[in-house]
Motif scaffolding. Structure first.
Motif, PDB file in Angstrom:
ATOM      1  N   UNK A 201      -3.396  19.022   2.027  1.00 27.12           N
ATOM      2  CA  UNK A 201      -2.174  18.215   2.088  1.00 27.12           C
ATOM      3  C   UNK A 201      -1.012  18.919   1.416  1.00 27.12           C
ATOM      4  N   UNK A 202       0.181  18.539   1.799  1.00 28.96           N
ATOM      5  CA  UNK A 202       1.385  18.914   1.050  1.00 28.96           C
ATOM      6  C   UNK A 202       1.779  17.692   0.228  1.00 28.96           C
ATOM      7  N   UNK A 203       2.684  17.852  -0.726  1.00 28.03           N
ATOM      8  CA  UNK A 203       3.081  16.686  -1.529  1.00 28.03           C
ATOM      9  C   UNK A 203       3.848  15.675  -0.698  1.00 28.03           C
ATOM     10  N   UNK A 204       4.464  16.146   0.409  1.00 27.88           N
ATOM     11  CA  UNK A 204       5.204  15.233   1.271  1.00 27.88           C
ATOM     12  C   UNK A 204       4.244  14.318   2.044  1.00 27.88           C
ATOM     13  N   UNK A 205       3.004  14.800   2.242  1.00 28.71           N
ATOM     14  CA  UNK A 205       2.046  14.015   3.003  1.00 28.71           C
ATOM     15  C   UNK A 205       1.540  12.824   2.208  1.00 28.71           C
ATOM     16  N   UNK A 206       1.050  11.831   2.923  1.00 29.77           N
ATOM     17  CA  UNK A 206       0.449  10.656   2.291  1.00 29.77           C
ATOM     18  C   UNK A 206      -0.863  10.339   2.976  1.00 29.77           C
ATOM     19  N   UNK A 207      -1.820   9.877   2.186  1.00 34.73           N
ATOM     20  CA  UNK A 207      -3.139   9.515   2.699  1.00 34.73           C
ATOM     21  C   UNK A 207      -3.546   8.218   2.048  1.00 34.73           C
ATOM     22  N   UNK A 208      -3.856   7.208   2.890  1.00 32.56           N
ATOM     23  CA  UNK A 208      -4.317   5.934   2.338  1.00 32.56           C
ATOM     24  C   UNK A 208      -4.913   5.137   3.480  1.00 32.56           C
ATOM     25  N   UNK A 209      -5.495   3.993   3.170  1.00 32.40           N
ATOM     26  CA  UNK A 209      -5.947   3.109   4.232  1.00 32.40           C
ATOM     27  C   UNK A 209      -4.849   2.089   4.493  1.00 32.40           C
ATOM     28  N   UNK A 210      -4.674   1.141   3.584  1.00 30.66           N
ATOM     29  CA  UNK A 210      -3.633   0.137   3.805  1.00 30.66           C
ATOM     30  C   UNK A 210      -2.255   0.753   3.595  1.00 30.66           C
ATOM     31  N   UNK A 211      -1.362   0.446   4.502  1.00 35.11           N
ATOM     32  CA  UNK A 211       0.002   0.941   4.370  1.00 35.11           C
ATOM     33  C   UNK A 211       0.762   0.140   3.324  1.00 35.11           C
ATOM     34  N   UNK A 212       1.832   0.713   2.771  1.00 37.85           N
ATOM     35  CA  UNK A 212       2.581   0.047   1.691  1.00 37.85           C
ATOM     36  C   UNK A 212       3.080  -1.347   2.064  1.00 37.85           C
ATOM     37  N   UNK A 213       3.610  -1.492   3.276  1.00 34.22           N
ATOM     38  CA  UNK A 213       4.141  -2.800   3.670  1.00 34.22           C
ATOM     39  C   UNK A 213       3.036  -3.845   3.756  1.00 34.22           C
ATOM     40  N   UNK A 214       1.854  -3.391   4.224  1.00 36.63           N
ATOM     41  CA  UNK A 214       0.728  -4.316   4.345  1.00 36.63           C
ATOM     42  C   UNK A 214       0.306  -4.816   2.970  1.00 36.63           C
ATOM     43  N   UNK A 215       0.223  -3.898   2.007  1.00 38.70           N
ATOM     44  CA  UNK A 215      -0.177  -4.289   0.653  1.00 38.70           C
ATOM     45  C   UNK A 215       0.815  -5.304   0.097  1.00 38.70           C
ATOM     46  N   UNK A 216       2.113  -5.018   0.309  1.00 42.45           N
ATOM     47  CA  UNK A 216       3.127  -5.929  -0.229  1.00 42.45           C
ATOM     48  C   UNK A 216       3.031  -7.297   0.443  1.00 42.45           C
ATOM     49  N   UNK A 217       2.824  -7.284   1.764  1.00 43.06           N
ATOM     50  CA  UNK A 217       2.743  -8.563   2.486  1.00 43.06           C
ATOM     51  C   UNK A 217       1.568  -9.405   2.001  1.00 43.06           C
ATOM     52  N   UNK A 218       0.449  -8.746   1.777  1.00 41.70           N
ATOM     53  CA  UNK A 218      -0.751  -9.501   1.398  1.00 41.70           C
ATOM     54  C   UNK A 218      -0.749  -9.892  -0.077  1.00 41.70           C
ATOM     55  N   UNK A 219      -0.295  -8.966  -0.932  1.00 40.64           N
ATOM     56  CA  UNK A 219      -0.423  -9.217  -2.376  1.00 40.64           C
ATOM     57  C   UNK A 219       0.884  -9.525  -3.092  1.00 40.64           C
ATOM     58  N   UNK A 220       1.992  -9.382  -2.384  1.00 39.51           N
ATOM     59  CA  UNK A 220       3.267  -9.713  -3.013  1.00 39.51           C
ATOM     60  C   UNK A 220       3.950  -8.493  -3.618  1.00 39.51           C
ATOM     61  N   UNK A 221       5.257  -8.622  -3.783  1.00 38.60           N
ATOM     62  CA  UNK A 221       6.071  -7.475  -4.197  1.00 38.60           C
ATOM     63  C   UNK A 221       5.834  -7.092  -5.662  1.00 38.60           C
ATOM     64  N   UNK A 222       5.400  -8.048  -6.503  1.00 41.98           N
ATOM     65  CA  UNK A 222       5.124  -7.686  -7.907  1.00 41.98           C
ATOM     66  C   UNK A 222       3.927  -6.761  -7.995  1.00 41.98           C
ATOM     67  N   UNK A 223       2.986  -6.964  -7.073  1.00 43.84           N
ATOM     68  CA  UNK A 223       1.801  -6.115  -7.065  1.00 43.84           C
ATOM     69  C   UNK A 223       2.138  -4.744  -6.504  1.00 43.84           C
ATOM     70  N   UNK A 224       2.925  -4.721  -5.441  1.00 39.74           N
ATOM     71  CA  UNK A 224       3.246  -3.443  -4.810  1.00 39.74           C
ATOM     72  C   UNK A 224       4.567  -3.572  -4.060  1.00 39.74           C
ATOM     73  N   UNK A 225       5.614  -2.918  -4.583  1.00 41.90           N
ATOM     74  CA  UNK A 225       6.921  -2.944  -3.939  1.00 41.90           C
ATOM     75  C   UNK A 225       6.995  -1.784  -2.952  1.00 41.90           C
ATOM     76  N   UNK A 226       6.846  -2.088  -1.661  1.00 36.71           N
ATOM     77  CA  UNK A 226       6.778  -1.015  -0.661  1.00 36.71           C
ATOM     78  C   UNK A 226       8.073  -0.235  -0.548  1.00 36.71           C
TER      79      UNK A 226
END
Lengths: 554, 107, 299
Positions: free
Chosen positions: C164-189
């Motif tokens: 990977x390069x530092x510009x790349x990202x690797x994850x399962x759940x995307x940032x917006x999904x995490x915020x939608x499910x858990x709220x912005x205090x948990x994860x501000x996408x």
């Protein structure tokens, strides 16, 4: 009858009365400090109905705490104010009209509040006296729009009430000078009160009340452009500008209106500009906000000096480390000054280049659109021929020669005023139109004349992805119209061209296509940019540039 | 949203056809992908366009006419998937496609 | 100026990473194997359904390669796109190339194609596992703007080696999904710094989820892929699976209570987040290698 004729001292008496009404609110050794919680009471004491109030809303810096407090005054006590303001940026500004605290306004620019202003006009809650360009508004502060009360923002005050405005000095000197020397009241919100100041930007004499605001004043990073968003088409146009205009006329002194197009030019100087051997020959002296996109050109040695209208969030350390380039005080930080920079841009620059939303077949350009009342900021001043200018430069004389139709007429120089625009904007909206939307806005804005940003007879060149139209070389309205249609591409305006006339204009060099300039379209790639990301800019600055969080992914 | 299908057949100077198909661009907002292949008619360039930006047939015709005039495209077949690219981008892609086509070695 | 991997298209990446001129495409755009689902929905299609597959050589060694085009629907995997990759892997089982190169840039399942997209993702995962069990090495490259998320993130972690390069990202759940499910205090996408701290190449390297961190240059990716050819293969057996599980257990023990990658880095005794952010890839690797071993439980 006494010889101290009080009929001639009404301003002084009024000021004394206002200060008297507020005397129970002040403290501190200067006798000027007012507690933040008392700000509303202060405003209610010193402001009178119908006053001209200058609320410091600049491009970057906002006296936001004072604006919030003004929006909380009792409208029974304080009403029908005449607002004077460079930039209407905050919801608090428009709230003043909703609440009847203010009723009329003279301003220059209203970007984020443009739609809100249009609604207020439609609802009859605001009277827009006039839209100005900045220098014009400052000028009126000394003629017929002198503020009774100035609400300003500064970085810090000392115990006496001297002020430090730091890099974001901006409009403050112009506002304070007008108010302080015509019996006006000057109220300042500061981020801190300190024992000593790095330097004195406003002397304590000129300041009446100092308030330590609960939060630092709002500053908007308006002049940062992420290089990642620059397109190949913008690179192509930037190459044409550098080769076809800057090199051609020897443009050393200039201003760039903000935009991705001009950011592309800035980022091509150390690469394309270097390849063409132009270092030291173009773009050496600037009237410009400290654009982060200019960092690579500065580091490469293209830039000798930059004077700025305001500062730019995140650039403070970089600027302080480059005092040979920027205007900095003995304290090491920059001092910007919008009034002087606008004067410099008008008279001391050989070129202005900027973008727009619409251009008609005369070259008139406007960003005025339906449903928004936005104004034009500094563009009308920068993008205008400086007819009072007398000193000569290579670019000015050459442009003047090109424009001279009749050799018997008195020769005069011309400032290069360039409009740079892609023929189609987002959603295939054409940039070239037969009739500007501005015509339809005159009525709704209460104007006699349509709101035009730059007039066609000031424009010298129009640059699109189709090439450069040199209006200086046009003789007569018909040639001018065809030159414009000739670079208007596949818009209706462009398709309505007289093909034969356009070809003649090209043969004469009035229109130059990329190929004519020796610019290959396939060379116009993002690889030519000296920085492709915000992080590249940070690295180019040696880690000194500190971008605001919205521009970072770290 | 439904797509608009456009079809043009443009006279153009003859081009070599012993080349592999070439693809430039991407089907993405403000962009288009252009597939260049050997066509049927040596004197014409046929162009098929599928576009999400409806109502710009006149502009496509003008852009393609100019392309066919400035480049050798006779004997070629072009298919385009467009998502609202401006004429500037479309012209660039067409020129890039011809350049890639011509830069290949003959088969 | 070196060519940016981030800005390159999928086709350009294939050309630049593999030996010059060695790439031969399978199922060319002119074959018009594109998505019937998108056509039915009257949505724009791509001639290659957003993925390029074919044969090439890497340092002379035969490889099969697939590269996802991140600008087409965010690189999301639809039925045809997925089938191309699965078929490529089936070919790898037959032909036993030196490696399969997967250049990932994808948001995961193509939602337009619903179950067909989901099935496609799982078929790829199954194919990767089957091929690895037959001794085929998988080298994944991640460095595009769309990142490697969702089902594609899962596929990526099935590879032997990830670069990977530092510009790349690797994850399962995307940032917006995490915020939608858990709220912005948990994860501000919209907190981009947070998103990269959690899923960006640098953090993935420190955690040991990837094997190489490189600069955003096609040459750097190519060199790392060449190096992986020699030494990157990981046996697909119970021993390695259990080692992976042990690493994950250890990770949970060491850092399970951390709220942010910054805390993890602090605990590992690394330089400040600001300093780490500005380090180019090679300097970052030098600065974090020993901490990385601690994080992976391989002292």
């Amino acid at each position: 009858m006494s010889m101290t004729n009080t009929a001639w001292r009404q301003g002084q008496q009024s000021k004394a009365a206002r200060l008297g009404r507020a005397s129970h609110l002040v403290g501190g050794s200067s006798g000027k400090v007012v507690n933040a919680e008392q700000t509303v009471a202060l405003l209610e004491s010193v402001i009178q109905p119908g006053d001209r109030v200058c609320l410091e809303g600049n491009n970057q810096k906002q006296a936001d705490f004072l604006a919030q407090c003004l929006a909380k005054v009792n409208p029974q006590q304080v009403h029908d104010l005449h607002l004077l303001q460079s930039v209407v940026a905050l919801p608090e500004h428009t709230a003043l009209f909703d609440k009847g605290i203010a009723k009329e306004i003279d301003f220059s620019f209203s970007g984020p509040q443009g739609a809100r202003l249009a609604n207020l006009v439609a609802a009859g809650k605001i009277k827009i006296n006039a839209i100005h360009t900045y220098l014009e508004l400052f000028g009126r502060y000394f003629v017929d729009l002198t503020p009774n009360v100035a609400l300003i923002a500064a970085e810090a005050a000392d115990a006496q009430g001297n002020l430090y405005t730091g890099p974001n000095t901006e409009d403050t000197p112009a506002i304070v000078e007008a108010a302080a020397f015509k019996n006006g009241i000057v109220i300042v919100q500061v981020n801190e009160i300190r024992d000593t100041l790095p330097r004195v930007d406003v002397p304590a004499d000129w300041v009446d009340f100092v308030i330590h605001a609960p939060r630092p004043n709002y500053i908007e990073p308006l002049f940062t452009r992420d290089p990642a968003q620059i397109s190949e088409i913008q690179v192509l146009m930037a190459m044409m500008v550098i080769k076809g205009i800057y090199a051609e006329y020897g443009v050393k002194r200039l201003n760039h209106g903000i935009g991705f197009d001009t950011a592309a030019i800035e980022l091509l100087l150390p690469t394309y500009g270097e390849q063409l051997g132009l270092k030291g020959k173009i773009c050496t002296n600037w009237a410009l906000n400290p654009h982060p996109a200019l960092i690579p050109a500065i580091e490469a040695g293209f830039v000798q000096s930059v004077h700025s209208f305001g500062s730019e969030l995140g650039m403070e350390k970089y600027i302080a480390a480059r005092p040979d380039v920027f205007f900095t005080g003995n304290d090491g930080s920059m001092r910007s000054n919008r009034a002087f920079c606008q004067a410099a841009g008008h008279y001391a620059c050989d070129l202005f280049i900027g973008s727009t939303l619409q251009i008609d077949t005369y070259g008139n350009s406007s960003t005025a659109t339906k449903g928004r009342i936005a104004g034009f900021g500094g563009a009308p001043n920068m993008g205008a021929d400086a007819r009072g200018r007398r000193h000569e430069s290579e670019a000015w004389v050459k442009a003047g020669r090109e424009a001279q139709a009749n050799p018997k007429h008195m020769p005069r120089g011309r400032k290069l005023v360039v409009q740079m625009v892609e023929t189609f904007r987002e959603h295939m909206a054409p940039a070239f139109v037969e009739r500007l939307d501005a015509w339809d806005l005159a009525d709704s804005m209460g104007l006699n004349n349509p709101p035009v940003m730059i007039f066609g007879d000031d424009v010298t060149h129009i640059v699109t992805e189709e090439g450069i139209a040199n209006l200086l070389l046009c003789r007569g309205e018909d040639e001018r119209e065809q030159a414009i249609r000739g670079v208007a591409g596949y818009t209706e305006v462009g398709m309505a061209r007289d093909k034969k006339k356009v070809e003649e204009l090209r043969a004469r060099g009035v229109i130059k296509r990329a190929e004519d300039l020796g610019v290959a379209r396939c060379d116009a790639t993002r690889d030519l940019l000296a920085a492709k990301t915000v992080k590249d800019l940070v690295r180019a600055s040696g880690g000194l540039y500190n971008p605001p969080s919205r521009f970072r992914n770290w | 949203m439904s797509m608009e299908q456009l079809k043009y057949n443009l006279p153009s100077k003859i081009q070599q056809t012993n080349r592999d198909a070439v693809l430039v661009g991407v089907t993405a907002s403000g962009n288009c992908e252009v597939l260049l292949e050997k066509g049927e008619d040596a004197a014409h360039c046929s162009v098929d366009i599928q576009t999400s930006a409806r109502g710009f047939g006149q502009i496509w015709r003008a852009v393609l006419n100019d392309f066919a005039e400035r480049k050798h495209a006779g004997g070629l077949k072009i298919e385009i998937h467009d998502v609202g690219a401006t004429p500037a981008v479309v012209s660039l892609r067409l020129d890039q496609a011809i350049e890639a086509w011509e830069n290949q070695h003959g088969q | 100026m070196a060519n940016s991997f981030l800005e390159a298209s999928a086709r350009e990446r294939v050309q630049a990473v593999c030996d010059a001129g060695s790439f031969q495409e399978i199922l060319k755009p002119s074959d018009r194997i594109s998505s019937p689902h998108m056509a039915l929905l009257e949505q724009p299609v791509a001639f290659d359904d957003g993925v390029v597959i074919g044969r090439a050589t890497l340092g002379g060694a035969p490889v099969l390669v697939a590269a996802q085009e991140g600008e087409f629907l965010g690189g999301a995997i639809g039925e045809v796109h997925g089938a191309k990759i699965t078929a490529l892997i089936a070919k790898a089982i037959k032909e036993k190339p030196s490696a399969v190169l997967l250049i990932f840039e994808s948001g995961g399942v193509r939602l337009h194609e619903a179950n067909a997209g989901l099935i496609a993702v799982s078929e790829i995962m199954r194919a990767v596992c089957a091929a690895r069990a037959q001794g085929v090495q998988f080298i994944g490259l991640i460095g595009g703007a769309a990142g490697c998320f969702g089902g594609t993130g899962l596929i990526a972690r099935c590879c032997d080696v990830l670069i990977m390069s530092e510009e790349g990202r690797l994850a399962m759940s995307g940032p917006e999904v995490i915020e939608t499910v858990y709220g912005v205090e948990e994860f501000d996408s919209r907190d981009r710094a947070l998103v990269w701290r959690v899923s960006g190449g640098k953090h993935r390297y420190v955690m040991g989820d990837i094997q190489a961190l490189v600069a955003d240059e096609v040459d750097a990716f190519r060199n790392a892929a060449l190096a992986a050819l020699d030494s990157g293969k990981v046996g697909f057996d119970l021993e390695n699976l259990e080692a992976e599980h042990a690493m994950l257990t250890q990770r949970l023990e060491q850092f399970g209570d951390c709220r942010d990658a910054k805390e993890i880095w602090q605990r590992l005794g690394l330089p400040s987040a600001e300093e780490l952010a500005l380090m180019p890839a090679d300097e970052f690797v030098r600065a974090t290698d020993s901490a990385r071993n601690v994080a992976r439980g391989t002292r």
